[in-house]
Scaffold this motif. Sequence first.
Motif, short mmCIF file in Angstrom:
data_model
loop_
_atom_site.label_atom_id
_atom_site.label_comp_id
_atom_site.label_asym_id
_atom_site.label_seq_id
_atom_site.Cartn_x
_atom_site.Cartn_y
_atom_site.Cartn_z
N ILE A 1 -7.48 13.00 -10.90
CA ILE A 1 -6.61 12.40 -12.02
C ILE A 1 -5.61 11.56 -10.89
O ILE A 1 -5.43 10.57 -10.41
CB ILE A 1 -5.63 12.95 -12.80
N VAL A 2 -5.92 12.66 -9.66
CA VAL A 2 -4.69 11.88 -8.25
C VAL A 2 -5.81 11.84 -7.64
O VAL A 2 -5.63 10.62 -6.80
CB VAL A 2 -4.24 13.53 -7.76
N GLY A 3 -7.07 12.61 -7.78
CA GLY A 3 -8.08 11.91 -7.24
C GLY A 3 -7.95 11.75 -4.83
O GLY A 3 -7.23 12.13 -5.30
N ASN A 4 -8.57 10.95 -4.54
CA ASN A 4 -8.00 10.22 -3.04
C ASN A 4 -7.32 9.01 -2.93
O ASN A 4 -7.21 8.78 -1.96
CB ASN A 4 -9.05 10.30 -2.59
N ARG A 5 -6.13 10.00 -4.20
CA ARG A 5 -5.32 8.39 -3.68
C ARG A 5 -3.75 8.43 -1.99
O ARG A 5 -4.08 7.54 -1.55
CB ARG A 5 -4.21 8.61 -4.84
N LYS B 1 0.95 -1.18 0.30
CA LYS B 1 0.25 -0.18 -0.18
C LYS B 1 0.89 1.50 -0.19
O LYS B 1 0.19 1.75 -0.42
CB LYS B 1 -1.09 0.30 1.37
N VAL B 2 1.70 1.42 0.45
CA VAL B 2 2.98 2.85 0.79
C VAL B 2 3.85 2.40 -0.64
O VAL B 2 3.09 4.10 -1.44
CB VAL B 2 4.07 2.19 1.64
N SER B 3 4.34 1.74 -1.19
CA SER B 3 4.32 1.95 -2.45
C SER B 3 3.26 2.05 -3.61
O SER B 3 3.95 2.82 -4.42
CB SER B 3 5.21 0.41 -2.95
N SER B 4 2.41 1.36 -3.45
CA SER B 4 0.72 2.08 -4.77
C SER B 4 0.45 3.37 -3.93
O SER B 4 0.73 4.18 -4.92
CB SER B 4 0.06 0.90 -4.01
N VAL B 5 1.01 4.21 -2.73
CA VAL B 5 0.67 5.43 -2.54
C VAL B 5 1.28 5.97 -3.11
O VAL B 5 0.88 7.48 -3.84
CB VAL B 5 0.18 5.73 -1.16
N VAL B 6 1.94 5.82 -2.89
CA VAL B 6 3.87 6.49 -3.36
C VAL B 6 3.31 7.56 -4.62
O VAL B 6 3.57 7.82 -4.99
CB VAL B 6 4.72 6.45 -2.37
N ARG B 7 3.13 5.84 -5.01
CA ARG B 7 3.70 5.99 -6.84
C ARG B 7 2.58 6.82 -7.57
O ARG B 7 3.44 7.05 -8.53
CB ARG B 7 3.88 4.49 -7.05
N SER B 8 0.99 5.83 -6.89
CA SER B 8 0.57 6.86 -7.76
C SER B 8 0.26 8.14 -7.96
O SER B 8 -0.32 9.08 -8.56
CB SER B 8 -1.22 6.58 -7.11
N TYR B 9 0.28 8.50 -6.12
CA TYR B 9 1.11 10.06 -6.19
C TYR B 9 1.76 10.81 -6.80
O TYR B 9 1.06 11.66 -7.60
CB TYR B 9 0.46 10.40 -4.98
N VAL B 10 2.60 10.16 -7.56
CA VAL B 10 3.98 10.77 -8.48
C VAL B 10 3.40 11.11 -9.79
O VAL B 10 3.87 11.93 -10.02
CB VAL B 10 4.91 10.26 -7.56
N LEU B 11 3.46 9.58 -9.77
CA LEU B 11 2.92 9.57 -10.99
C LEU B 11 1.22 10.99 -11.91
O LEU B 11 1.64 11.35 -12.32
CB LEU B 11 2.67 8.35 -11.76
N GLY B 12 0.49 10.48 -10.70
CA GLY B 12 -0.66 12.11 -10.87
C GLY B 12 -0.16 12.73 -10.61
O GLY B 12 -0.85 13.26 -12.06
N VAL B 13 0.13 13.10 -10.01
CA VAL B 13 1.03 14.69 -9.94
C VAL B 13 1.41 14.64 -11.59
O VAL B 13 1.75 16.23 -12.27
CB VAL B 13 1.93 14.43 -9.00
N PHE B 14 2.24 14.36 -12.02
CA PHE B 14 3.42 14.16 -13.25
C PHE B 14 2.32 14.03 -14.41
O PHE B 14 2.14 15.41 -15.22
CB PHE B 14 4.54 13.10 -13.26
N THR B 15 0.86 13.22 -14.16
CA THR B 15 0.25 13.77 -15.37
C THR B 15 -0.23 15.11 -15.22
O THR B 15 -0.72 16.22 -16.34
CB THR B 15 -0.28 12.59 -15.51
#
Length: 369
Positions: free
Chosen positions: A288-292, A192-206
């Motif tokens: 895009i980032v949502g409530n991730r 969950k930690v890796s998924s949250v960090v990865r999805s947040y960073v990639l979402g911000v990049f988008t």
Amino acid sequence: MLKLPAYVKFFVVMFSLIMIFFVLIIGRALFIPLLVALIFAFILKPLCGKLESWRLPRGLSSIISIITIFVFLFFTFYFISFQVRAITDDLSEIGQKFQGFVDKGHDWLEMNFGLEESEQTAYMKNSINDFVKSSTSILTSTLSATADFFTSFVLIFIALFFLLYYRSFFVEFLYKAFPSRYHDKLSSTIYKVSSVVRSYVLGVFTVIIILAVLNTTGLMIIGIEHAMFFGLLASMLTIIPYIGVFIGSILPIIFAFLTKDSLMYPLGVALMFWGVQFLEGNFITPNIVGNRVSLNPFAVIIALYVGGMVWGAIGMIMAIPVVAALKVIFDVIDPLKPYGFLLGYPINEEDKSELGNVKEIKEKVKEKV
């Protein structure tokens, strides 16, 4: 078992927090590169795993993954520096326009405060002399900051390589550090930690890419020179929530004010950025980032303030993914669950009623089964 009084627990917690922040501030030269490397490791782990599935050695796949992201960062900063060099061609025009404002300022001061132009010029010369005298210390601090930057860059590269190369080793260490009865929760928390960090960073990049397109298009329509540079810079500064948007919009507004003859241009730039910010805050980022990260706005503001207070601008950038990871950890550990709840979104009455209906339906299904 001896129970401590509430006030003793309070002082223990406060002392622990003070010591943690003290260590973070003192050791920022070490902790910042390590934390940046850890966030990059979460992002690059899927790419590294994909390369390993093609039978590439882990060391080689780690190096290729690191080179990929650093090449991307290099070309991004090269593009920005190229645009900055293009803006320097307009410095003469901007200087002339600025000199006109200075002359008007001289006339206004002389008319309203009786300060003659010679007195104003003498004051400016004294200010310049004071600045020149302090330039040595400024140059020394700049060189020191540059040396620290390259040192941190090397440390990030080394730490990132070993985090990718020894990632299984570090995970095994965590399993050995906790009893076997916690291994299931540990596996879920790591994922969950890796998924949250990865999805947040990639979402911000988008979001940054979308905002760069919108900002550049809007500035081009208005007729602002170097629209691509200002559009990309403003979108990149949104990585610092709330504050970055303001900084990114001020620069093109000032540029339009100094290079255009009509006030409609800076006004148009301000309205354009307001419209893009409205779209970003209400539609783009939520979808895009949502409530991730699942953090409420108040927790985000506090995290930004504390991050800036401890580590400056880089602390504000990393505050949200760090607090989001902490929330995942808090939600797993029973004594810390109230703090995880405090960081998350509050449940309104409609959601509570719907949640209650879902629970009632589940209970009825269980009874029938």
